[in-house]
Design a protein around this motif. Structure first.
Motif, short mmCIF file in Angstrom:
data_model
loop_
_atom_site.label_atom_id
_atom_site.label_comp_id
_atom_site.label_asym_id
_atom_site.label_seq_id
_atom_site.Cartn_x
_atom_site.Cartn_y
_atom_site.Cartn_z
N HIS A 60 0.79 -1.23 0.00
CA HIS A 60 0.00 0.00 0.00
C HIS A 60 0.83 1.28 0.00
O HIS A 60 0.25 2.37 -0.04
N GLY A 61 2.13 1.17 0.06
CA GLY A 61 2.98 2.35 0.11
C GLY A 61 3.19 2.82 1.55
O GLY A 61 2.51 2.38 2.47
N ALA A 62 4.12 3.72 1.68
CA ALA A 62 4.47 4.24 3.00
C ALA A 62 3.34 5.10 3.55
O ALA A 62 2.60 5.74 2.81
N VAL A 63 3.24 5.13 4.86
CA VAL A 63 2.26 5.97 5.53
C VAL A 63 2.76 7.41 5.46
O VAL A 63 3.92 7.70 5.75
N THR A 64 1.86 8.31 5.04
CA THR A 64 2.26 9.72 4.91
C THR A 64 2.26 10.40 6.27
O THR A 64 1.66 9.90 7.24
N ASP A 65 2.89 11.56 6.34
CA ASP A 65 2.88 12.34 7.58
C ASP A 65 1.45 12.71 7.97
O ASP A 65 1.09 12.67 9.15
N ASP A 66 0.62 13.05 6.99
CA ASP A 66 -0.78 13.40 7.28
C ASP A 66 -1.54 12.21 7.85
O ASP A 66 -2.35 12.35 8.78
N ALA A 84 -3.88 9.51 12.60
CA ALA A 84 -3.93 8.39 13.55
C ALA A 84 -3.66 8.88 14.97
O ALA A 84 -4.35 8.48 15.92
N ARG A 85 -2.67 9.76 15.13
CA ARG A 85 -2.40 10.31 16.47
C ARG A 85 -3.59 11.10 16.99
O ARG A 85 -3.94 11.00 18.18
N ASP A 86 -4.24 11.88 16.12
CA ASP A 86 -5.41 12.64 16.53
C ASP A 86 -6.54 11.72 16.96
O ASP A 86 -7.23 11.99 17.94
N ARG A 87 -6.73 10.64 16.23
CA ARG A 87 -7.79 9.68 16.58
C ARG A 87 -7.50 9.02 17.92
O ARG A 87 -8.40 8.85 18.75
N ILE A 88 -6.25 8.65 18.15
CA ILE A 88 -5.87 8.05 19.43
C ILE A 88 -6.10 9.04 20.56
O ILE A 88 -6.62 8.68 21.62
N ALA A 89 -5.74 10.30 20.34
CA ALA A 89 -5.96 11.33 21.37
C ALA A 89 -7.44 11.49 21.66
O ALA A 89 -7.84 11.65 22.82
N ALA A 90 -8.28 11.44 20.62
CA ALA A 90 -9.72 11.56 20.82
C ALA A 90 -10.26 10.38 21.62
O ALA A 90 -11.09 10.56 22.52
N ILE A 91 -9.78 9.19 21.32
CA ILE A 91 -10.20 8.00 22.07
C ILE A 91 -9.73 8.11 23.52
O ILE A 91 -10.50 7.82 24.45
N ASP A 92 -8.49 8.54 23.72
CA ASP A 92 -7.99 8.72 25.08
C ASP A 92 -8.82 9.74 25.84
O ASP A 92 -9.14 9.55 27.02
N GLY A 93 -9.18 10.84 25.17
CA GLY A 93 -10.00 11.87 25.80
C GLY A 93 -11.37 11.32 26.19
O GLY A 93 -11.86 11.58 27.29
N TRP A 94 -11.98 10.56 25.29
CA TRP A 94 -13.27 9.95 25.58
C TRP A 94 -13.14 9.03 26.78
O TRP A 94 -13.96 9.06 27.69
#
Length: 74
Positions: free
Chosen positions: A41-47, A52-62
């Motif tokens: 699938h190619g390398a994961v982009t910075d975006d 993914a980090r934002d989603r993890i932070a949202a889950i942690d916040g929840w």
């Protein structure tokens, strides 16, 4: 070896080493999976990494907002 002996619990040095070997095996298999996925699938982009980090932070916040079992008992 002395630093390991200072950290082990009842499982002893052999248990500590077995756990370390199991952990390394899991990391090796995860690395192989990541390499295979990158090839397919190619390398994961910075975006994508940031999303993914934002989603993890949202889950942690929840999770942090959820009442703990001690809150429910009160």
């Amino acid at each position: 070896m002395d630093s390991i002996k200072e950290r082990v619990d009842a499982r002893g040095v052999s248990g500590y080493i077995a756990a370390a070997a199991a952990h390394q095996d899991a990391m090796d298999r995860l690395r192989k999976l990541a390499e295979r996925l990158e090839e397919e699938h190619g390398a994961v982009t910075d975006d994508e990494q940031q999303a993914a980090r934002d989603r993890i932070a949202a889950i942690d916040g929840w999770h942090d907002e959820q009442p703990s079992s001690s809150d429910e008992a009160a």
